[in-house]
Write an enzyme that holds these catalytic residues in place. Structure first.
Site, PDB file in Angstrom:
ATOM      1  N   THR A 125       0.823  -1.220   0.000  1.00  0.00           N
ATOM      2  CA  THR A 125       0.000   0.000   0.000  1.00  0.00           C
ATOM      3  C   THR A 125       0.856   1.269   0.000  1.00  0.00           C
ATOM      4  OG1 THR A 125      -1.480   1.288   1.420  1.00  0.00           O
ATOM      5  CG2 THR A 125      -0.139  -0.336   2.529  1.00  0.00           C
ATOM      6  N   ASP A 126       0.297   2.345  -0.550  1.00  0.00           N
ATOM      7  CA  ASP A 126       0.999   3.640  -0.501  1.00  0.00           C
ATOM      8  C   ASP A 126       1.017   4.202   0.913  1.00  0.00           C
ATOM      9  OD1 ASP A 126      -1.662   4.464  -0.205  1.00  0.00           O
ATOM     10  OD2 ASP A 126      -1.548   6.057  -1.702  1.00  0.00           O
ATOM     11  N   GLU A 127       0.243   3.577   1.805  1.00  0.00           N
ATOM     12  CA  GLU A 127       0.175   4.075   3.173  1.00  0.00           C
ATOM     13  C   GLU A 127       1.515   3.961   3.898  1.00  0.00           C
ATOM     14  OE1 GLU A 127      -4.043   3.413   4.269  1.00  0.00           O
ATOM     15  OE2 GLU A 127      -3.286   3.795   6.279  1.00  0.00           O
ATOM     16  N   TYR A 150      -1.775  -0.334  11.226  1.00  0.00           N
ATOM     17  CA  TYR A 150      -1.938  -0.975   9.913  1.00  0.00           C
ATOM     18  C   TYR A 150      -0.739  -0.686   9.019  1.00  0.00           C
ATOM     19  CZ  TYR A 150      -3.329  -1.426   5.024  1.00  0.00           C
ATOM     20  OH  TYR A 150      -3.343  -1.732   3.676  1.00  0.00           O
ATOM     21  N   LYS A 154       2.155  -3.214   7.446  1.00  0.00           N
ATOM     22  CA  LYS A 154       2.388  -3.401   6.002  1.00  0.00           C
ATOM     23  C   LYS A 154       3.845  -3.045   5.656  1.00  0.00           C
ATOM     24  CE  LYS A 154      -0.214  -4.466   3.175  1.00  0.00           C
ATOM     25  NZ  LYS A 154      -0.688  -5.783   2.668  1.00  0.00           N
TER      26      LYS A 154
HETATM   27  P1  NAD Z   1     -10.070  -6.995   2.577  1.00  0.00           P
HETATM   28  O1  NAD Z   1     -10.023  -6.649   4.015  1.00  0.00           O
HETATM   29  O2  NAD Z   1     -11.271  -6.703   1.775  1.00  0.00           O
HETATM   30  O3  NAD Z   1      -9.750  -8.550   2.373  1.00  0.00           O
HETATM   31  C1  NAD Z   1      -8.731  -9.207   3.079  1.00  0.00           C
HETATM   32  C2  NAD Z   1      -8.908 -10.705   2.840  1.00  0.00           C
HETATM   33  O4  NAD Z   1      -7.844 -11.394   3.527  1.00  0.00           O
HETATM   34  C3  NAD Z   1     -10.221 -11.267   3.375  1.00  0.00           C
HETATM   35  O5  NAD Z   1     -10.776 -12.155   2.441  1.00  0.00           O
HETATM   36  C4  NAD Z   1      -9.806 -12.001   4.649  1.00  0.00           C
HETATM   37  O6  NAD Z   1     -10.653 -13.079   4.978  1.00  0.00           O
HETATM   38  C5  NAD Z   1      -8.401 -12.461   4.272  1.00  0.00           C
HETATM   39  N1  NAD Z   1      -7.557 -12.702   5.453  1.00  0.00           N
HETATM   40  C6  NAD Z   1      -7.368 -11.870   6.511  1.00  0.00           C
HETATM   41  N2  NAD Z   1      -6.544 -12.453   7.409  1.00  0.00           N
HETATM   42  C7  NAD Z   1      -6.189 -13.653   6.892  1.00  0.00           C
HETATM   43  C8  NAD Z   1      -5.342 -14.707   7.341  1.00  0.00           C
HETATM   44  N3  NAD Z   1      -4.695 -14.650   8.520  1.00  0.00           N
HETATM   45  N4  NAD Z   1      -5.212 -15.804   6.560  1.00  0.00           N
HETATM   46  C9  NAD Z   1      -5.861 -15.902   5.370  1.00  0.00           C
HETATM   47  N5  NAD Z   1      -6.685 -14.945   4.907  1.00  0.00           N
HETATM   48  C10 NAD Z   1      -6.835 -13.824   5.657  1.00  0.00           C
HETATM   49  O7  NAD Z   1      -8.772  -6.267   1.950  1.00  0.00           O
HETATM   50  P2  NAD Z   1      -8.599  -5.558   0.536  1.00  0.00           P
HETATM   51  O8  NAD Z   1      -9.089  -4.163   0.644  1.00  0.00           O
HETATM   52  O9  NAD Z   1      -9.114  -6.457  -0.509  1.00  0.00           O
HETATM   53  O10 NAD Z   1      -7.005  -5.491   0.480  1.00  0.00           O
HETATM   54  C11 NAD Z   1      -6.252  -6.568  -0.079  1.00  0.00           C
HETATM   55  C12 NAD Z   1      -4.777  -6.217   0.001  1.00  0.00           C
HETATM   56  O11 NAD Z   1      -4.523  -5.005  -0.701  1.00  0.00           O
HETATM   57  C13 NAD Z   1      -4.276  -5.984   1.425  1.00  0.00           C
HETATM   58  O12 NAD Z   1      -2.990  -6.550   1.521  1.00  0.00           O
HETATM   59  C14 NAD Z   1      -4.205  -4.461   1.553  1.00  0.00           C
HETATM   60  O13 NAD Z   1      -3.196  -4.085   2.459  1.00  0.00           O
HETATM   61  C15 NAD Z   1      -3.843  -4.079   0.139  1.00  0.00           C
HETATM   62  N6  NAD Z   1      -4.302  -2.743  -0.284  1.00  0.00           N
HETATM   63  C16 NAD Z   1      -5.608  -2.363  -0.109  1.00  0.00           C
HETATM   64  C17 NAD Z   1      -6.023  -1.112  -0.582  1.00  0.00           C
HETATM   65  C18 NAD Z   1      -7.447  -0.637  -0.417  1.00  0.00           C
HETATM   66  O14 NAD Z   1      -7.736   0.525  -0.726  1.00  0.00           O
HETATM   67  N7  NAD Z   1      -8.391  -1.480   0.008  1.00  0.00           N
HETATM   68  C19 NAD Z   1      -5.106  -0.253  -1.212  1.00  0.00           C
HETATM   69  C20 NAD Z   1      -3.781  -0.682  -1.357  1.00  0.00           C
HETATM   70  C21 NAD Z   1      -3.395  -1.927  -0.907  1.00  0.00           C
HETATM   71  O1  DAU Z   2      -3.966   4.182   0.704  1.00  0.00           O
HETATM   72  C1  DAU Z   2      -4.239   2.804   0.619  1.00  0.00           C
HETATM   73  C2  DAU Z   2      -5.044   2.372   1.824  1.00  0.00           C
HETATM   74  O2  DAU Z   2      -6.341   2.919   1.647  1.00  0.00           O
HETATM   75  C3  DAU Z   2      -5.120   0.870   2.001  1.00  0.00           C
HETATM   76  O3  DAU Z   2      -3.839   0.362   2.260  1.00  0.00           O
HETATM   77  C4  DAU Z   2      -6.068   0.495   3.139  1.00  0.00           C
HETATM   78  O4  DAU Z   2      -6.221  -0.919   3.193  1.00  0.00           O
HETATM   79  C5  DAU Z   2      -7.407   1.138   2.879  1.00  0.00           C
HETATM   80  O5  DAU Z   2      -8.261   0.889   3.975  1.00  0.00           O
HETATM   81  C6  DAU Z   2      -7.250   2.635   2.665  1.00  0.00           C
HETATM   82  O6  DAU Z   2      -6.862   3.297   3.885  1.00  0.00           O
HETATM   83  P1  DAU Z   2      -7.499   4.717   4.303  1.00  0.00           P
HETATM   84  O7  DAU Z   2      -7.367   4.906   5.746  1.00  0.00           O
HETATM   85  O8  DAU Z   2      -7.016   5.798   3.407  1.00  0.00           O
HETATM   86  O9  DAU Z   2      -9.027   4.395   3.869  1.00  0.00           O
HETATM   87  P2  DAU Z   2     -10.432   4.689   4.586  1.00  0.00           P
HETATM   88  O10 DAU Z   2     -11.459   4.343   3.560  1.00  0.00           O
HETATM   89  O11 DAU Z   2     -10.527   4.071   5.927  1.00  0.00           O
HETATM   90  O12 DAU Z   2     -10.407   6.265   4.745  1.00  0.00           O
HETATM   91  C7  DAU Z   2     -10.237   7.114   3.627  1.00  0.00           C
HETATM   92  C8  DAU Z   2     -10.265   8.536   4.136  1.00  0.00           C
HETATM   93  O13 DAU Z   2     -11.602   8.834   4.578  1.00  0.00           O
HETATM   94  C9  DAU Z   2      -9.379   8.782   5.331  1.00  0.00           C
HETATM   95  O14 DAU Z   2      -8.853  10.104   5.252  1.00  0.00           O
HETATM   96  C10 DAU Z   2     -10.322   8.682   6.536  1.00  0.00           C
HETATM   97  C11 DAU Z   2     -11.635   9.205   5.972  1.00  0.00           C
HETATM   98  N1  DAU Z   2     -12.870   8.631   6.554  1.00  0.00           N
HETATM   99  C12 DAU Z   2     -12.985   7.279   6.599  1.00  0.00           C
HETATM  100  C13 DAU Z   2     -14.127   6.698   7.131  1.00  0.00           C
HETATM  101  C14 DAU Z   2     -14.259   5.186   7.206  1.00  0.00           C
HETATM  102  C15 DAU Z   2     -13.882   9.472   6.999  1.00  0.00           C
HETATM  103  O15 DAU Z   2     -13.765  10.706   6.938  1.00  0.00           O
HETATM  104  N2  DAU Z   2     -15.018   8.895   7.522  1.00  0.00           N
HETATM  105  C16 DAU Z   2     -15.183   7.539   7.612  1.00  0.00           C
HETATM  106  O16 DAU Z   2     -16.235   7.079   8.126  1.00  0.00           O
END
Ligand code: NAD
Ligand code: DAU
Length: 340
Positions: A125-127, A150, A154
């Site tokens: 992630t870019d985080e 988190y 990562k």
């Molecule tokens: P998600 O939370 O929707 O899904 C995570 C999945 O992993 C689920 O199916 C869960 O059951 C499984 N899981 C969790 N713990 C586990 C374990 N111990 N063993 C096996 N399976 C397990 O997540 P997502 O949003 O689909 O993100 C997927 C990946 O992409 C993550 O690595 C996250 O860090 C990365 N990522 C997410 C975002 C975003 O915006 N959502 C952005 C950049 C990177």
């Molecule tokens: O940047 C990549 C990341 O983006 C991924 O690695 C993470 O898995 C994914 O959850 C996401 O993280 P963020 O913290 O950026 O996403 P989130 O959707 O939780 O929040 C996005 C922005 O919105 C953040 O500035 C917090 C704000 N927010 C979020 C929620 C849930 C609100 O203002 N209100 C809310 O209820």
């Protein structure tokens, strides 16, 4: 090609599996997923009966189970999505983030090393770059600066992956993507939470002043980027994947209101997230230059498709919102009150 996809029942992993298996030359895909609150087999229903599809329920931190699976599948690659992925949950309860994101990644790397898996793509992630002041953007050499449990977990997993490449020659690559949105996203993250609340006439809780900036990437663009890295990336390298769409949260909420017909009166400014990163920004030039990938989805069109999906899949939302999710939702928002 035979793949093991960890976390393939989650939001992005399931989109990746659906994308690959919808093709005529589909690879064989075995999903390894623990089915936590975020993992949902319904997300894989469209491909569940495809000949190349397999599912194993298991924990990536269970070395015996992982070794057994890798030995039996003998994959050409592991694509590693599984993670605890929600920042607010990592603040409420960090333990699972280290168990899965650190120990789980370590376990997969050990199995990849032992069974000489030819390719290992670690989805990050870019985080990990933390909050970035304007006018800078993070490239892949940008220092790590983590703010939440988190992002720390990562970043730690990225460093483990790099160490296994350098020390044991595990042929690993890392992707670092920006914020994803699209269908099937668990309604705890900003966009799906706001869409589902908007459609139901509920409050739209914006943290702090709502001027935090995120770069929005449509999930299918992300999946194509991961595939580009899987097929064409150079071992040992990191590839950023961004959507080229930086918006403050307030603007995202405004656009959701416009597309859903919700009322601005539903907006509620609530107490800020502790340690909240102000701005994420990254360059994706390396991936574009080396693989030809580029994001294709315009934000308003992607948002319209996402809004339509949530409109048409209310039953999916109801089902994932039951039980554990509801408990978390109540705890997370009950204590916040209105921002001063
Ligand atoms: P998600 O939370 O929707 O899904 C995570 C999945 O992993 C689920 O199916 C869960 O059951 C499984 N899981 C969790 N713990 C586990 C374990 N111990 N063993 C096996 N399976 C397990 O997540 P997502 O949003 O689909 O993100 C997927 C990946 O992409 C993550 O690595 C996250 O860090 C990365 N990522 C997410 C975002 C975003 O915006 N959502 C952005 C950049 C990177
Ligand atoms: O940047 C990549 C990341 O983006 C991924 O690695 C993470 O898995 C994914 O959850 C996401 O993280 P963020 O913290 O950026 O996403 P989130 O959707 O939780 O929040 C996005 C922005 O919105 C953040 O500035 C917090 C704000 N927010 C979020 C929620 C849930 C609100 O203002 N209100 C809310 O209820």
């Amino acid at each position: 090609m035979k793949l093991i996809v960890t976390g393939g029942a989650g939001f992005i992993g399931s989109a990746f599996v659906r994308m690959l298996l919808s093709r005529s030359d589909a690879p064989s895909v075995t999903v390894l997923d623990k089915l936590t609150y975020a993992g949902n087999l319904e997300n894989l229903e469209p491909v569940a009966k495809m000949p190349g599809f397999g599912f194993v329920r298991g924990d990536i931190a269970d070395l015996d189970a992982v070794n057994q699976l890798v030995a039996s599948v003998q994959p050409d690659a592991i694509v590693h999505f599984a993670a605890e992925s929600h920042v607010d949950r990592s603040i409420e309860s960090p333990g699972a983030f280290f168990d899965t994101n650190l120990r789980g990644t370590f376990t997969l790397l050990e199995a990849a090393r032992r069974h000489k898996v030819p390719r290992f793509v670690h989805v990050s992630t870019d985080e990990v770059y933390g909050s970035i002041d304007e006018p800078h953007d993070a490239d892949e050499e940008y220092p790590l600066h983590t703010s939440s449990p988190y992002s720390a977990s990562k970043a730690g997993s990225d460093l483990l992956v790099k160490s296994y490449f350098h020390t044991f020659q595990v042929p690993a690559l890392i992707t670092r993507a920006s914020n994803n949105y699209g269908p099937y996203q668990f309604p705890e993250k900003l966009i799906p939470l706001m869409i589902s609340n908007a459609l139901e006439g509920k409050e739209l809780p914006i943290y702090g002043d709502g001027m935090q900036i995120r770069d929005w990437l449509y999930v299918d663009d992300h999946c194509r980027g991961i595939e580009a890295v899987l097929r064409k990336g150079r071992e040992g390298e990191i590839y950023n994947i961004g959507g080229n769409c930086s918006l403050p949260n307030r603007e995202v909420v405004d656009r959701i209101i416009a597309q859903t017909g919700a009322s601005r009166d539903q907006i509620k400014y609530v107490k800020d997230r502790p340690g909240h990163d102000r701005r994420y920004a990254l360059t994706t030039e390396k991936l574009m230059r080396e693989t030809g990938w580029e994001p294709q989805m315009d934000f308003d069109r992607g948002l319209a498709e996402t809004v339509n999906w949530y409109r048409n899949n209310r039953a999916w939302i109801d089902r994932v919102r039951s039980g554990e999710y509801q408990r978390f939702y109540d705890q997370n928002y009950a204590g916040r009150g209105v921002a001063s």
